[in-house]
Scaffold this motif. Structure first.
Motif, PDB file in Angstrom:
ATOM      1  N   GLN A 148       3.391  46.654 -19.046  1.00 32.45           N
ATOM      2  CA  GLN A 148       3.290  47.106 -17.661  1.00 32.45           C
ATOM      3  C   GLN A 148       1.879  46.893 -17.109  1.00 32.45           C
ATOM      4  N   VAL A 149       0.860  47.066 -17.952  1.00 30.91           N
ATOM      5  CA  VAL A 149      -0.524  46.837 -17.526  1.00 30.91           C
ATOM      6  C   VAL A 149      -0.701  45.365 -17.163  1.00 30.91           C
ATOM      7  N   ARG A 150      -0.173  44.461 -18.010  1.00 26.66           N
ATOM      8  CA  ARG A 150      -0.286  43.011 -17.714  1.00 26.66           C
ATOM      9  C   ARG A 150       0.417  42.674 -16.409  1.00 26.66           C
ATOM     10  N   LEU A 151       1.604  43.241 -16.205  1.00 27.60           N
ATOM     11  CA  LEU A 151       2.355  42.993 -14.968  1.00 27.60           C
ATOM     12  C   LEU A 151       1.578  43.512 -13.757  1.00 27.60           C
ATOM     13  N   ALA A 152       1.042  44.715 -13.871  1.00 24.76           N
ATOM     14  CA  ALA A 152       0.282  45.303 -12.752  1.00 24.76           C
ATOM     15  C   ALA A 152      -0.923  44.431 -12.421  1.00 24.76           C
ATOM     16  N   ARG A 153      -1.626  43.976 -13.436  1.00 23.41           N
ATOM     17  CA  ARG A 153      -2.803  43.129 -13.191  1.00 23.41           C
ATOM     18  C   ARG A 153      -2.392  41.802 -12.542  1.00 23.41           C
ATOM     19  N   GLY A 159      -2.180  39.555  -5.097  1.00 25.87           N
ATOM     20  CA  GLY A 159      -2.405  40.132  -3.772  1.00 25.87           C
ATOM     21  C   GLY A 159      -1.434  41.222  -3.361  1.00 25.87           C
ATOM     22  N   MET A 160      -0.566  41.664  -4.244  1.00 25.62           N
ATOM     23  CA  MET A 160       0.370  42.744  -3.890  1.00 25.62           C
ATOM     24  C   MET A 160      -0.421  44.043  -3.722  1.00 25.62           C
ATOM     25  N   PRO A 161      -0.138  44.822  -2.668  1.00 27.43           N
ATOM     26  CA  PRO A 161      -0.853  46.090  -2.449  1.00 27.43           C
ATOM     27  C   PRO A 161      -0.598  47.087  -3.602  1.00 27.43           C
ATOM     28  N   ALA A 162      -1.608  47.886  -3.902  1.00 29.71           N
ATOM     29  CA  ALA A 162      -1.527  48.870  -4.983  1.00 29.71           C
ATOM     30  C   ALA A 162      -0.343  49.814  -4.770  1.00 29.71           C
ATOM     31  N   ARG A 163      -0.074  50.176  -3.514  1.00 26.82           N
ATOM     32  CA  ARG A 163       1.029  51.070  -3.194  1.00 26.82           C
ATOM     33  C   ARG A 163       2.350  50.481  -3.684  1.00 26.82           C
ATOM     34  N   THR A 168       6.748  49.953  -7.797  1.00 28.10           N
ATOM     35  CA  THR A 168       7.511  49.103  -8.710  1.00 28.10           C
ATOM     36  C   THR A 168       7.485  49.650 -10.128  1.00 28.10           C
ATOM     37  N   LEU A 169       6.317  50.151 -10.556  1.00 30.04           N
ATOM     38  CA  LEU A 169       6.159  50.621 -11.935  1.00 30.04           C
ATOM     39  C   LEU A 169       6.423  52.119 -12.096  1.00 30.04           C
ATOM     40  N   GLY A 170       6.639  52.831 -10.996  1.00 33.20           N
ATOM     41  CA  GLY A 170       6.950  54.255 -11.071  1.00 33.20           C
ATOM     42  C   GLY A 170       5.756  55.124 -11.444  1.00 33.20           C
ATOM     43  N   VAL A 171       4.566  54.740 -10.967  1.00 35.87           N
ATOM     44  CA  VAL A 171       3.364  55.528 -11.231  1.00 35.87           C
ATOM     45  C   VAL A 171       2.664  55.819  -9.909  1.00 35.87           C
ATOM     46  N   HIS A 172       1.686  56.677  -9.952  1.00 34.93           N
ATOM     47  CA  HIS A 172       0.898  56.982  -8.767  1.00 34.93           C
ATOM     48  C   HIS A 172      -0.019  55.795  -8.489  1.00 34.93           C
ATOM     49  N   ARG A 173      -0.326  55.569  -7.228  1.00 37.93           N
ATOM     50  CA  ARG A 173      -1.167  54.404  -6.898  1.00 37.93           C
ATOM     51  C   ARG A 173      -2.580  54.523  -7.472  1.00 37.93           C
TER      52      ARG A 173
END
Length: 185
Positions: A148-153, A159-163, A168-173
């Motif tokens: 999930q960390v690799r996907l988020a990075r 350029g996808m917004p943090a929000r 998508t990952l079900g976590v807080h921004r």
């Protein structure tokens, strides 16, 4: 003024013996408590400590009626001292802070308690270090696993917004912002 404090740990125990001994010792006012030793709240003890004036002496039949532990006793003794009041136990004549010998004994107890706390801190630190060396992790578990960390990075780099990444990952921004900040360093 002599203030008496009487305490028992269960409702079915009787305060009569303590009350009688404290009156016989000359206590002008009594504070009586029937509370479990496990209970933190002792309203009559609090009321008595709030009532203290310089020169007052708190009298107890035995120290275990006043305090649950050495640390508790020392904390109460510090409050008494700060108020300019003393402490006297009828069953333990050495526990009389109105005398130089009693103050010395309490000072020794305080030193022993401080030494004991230092040993506990040292042992705890050693234990934590050994556990870390064995691979034990402390604190909250990570919100994201390695994939999930690799996907988020990757999504952040695209350029996808943090929000949106967070949704998508079900976590807080804030989790995504921390990842981005860690990557920048």
């Amino acid at each position: 003024m002599l203030l008496g404090y009487a305490g028992v740990s269960t409702e079915d125990q009787d305060l009569r013996q303590q009350r009688s001994a404290l009156r016989e010792a000359g206590c002008e006012r009594l504070f009586e408590e029937k509370v479990s030793g496990a209970t933190r709240s002792r309203p009559q003890l609090t009321a008595m400590l709030d009532h203290l004036r310089a020169g007052d002496v708190v009298v107890v039949t035995r120290l275990d009626r006043l305090a649950r532990s050495t640390r508790d006793l020392l904390d109460i003794a510090e409050r008494l001292s700060a108020a300019g009041a003393g402490l006297r136990s009828l069953a333990e004549p050495w526990a009389d802070t109105t005398s130089p010998a009693g103050r010395m004994v309490l000072t020794v107890f305080a030193g022993i308690a401080e030494f004991e706390r230092a040993l506990i801190v040292e042992r705890t630190g050693t234990g934590r270090a050994a556990a870390k060396a064995r691979g034990v992790r402390f604190g909250r578990p990570p919100a994201l696993n390695a994939d999930q960390v690799r996907l988020a990075r990757r999504l952040h780099a695209e350029g996808m917004p943090a929000r949106d990444i967070a949704a998508t990952l079900g976590v807080h921004r804030a989790t995504i912002y921390r990842l981005a900040a860690a990557e920048a360093h």
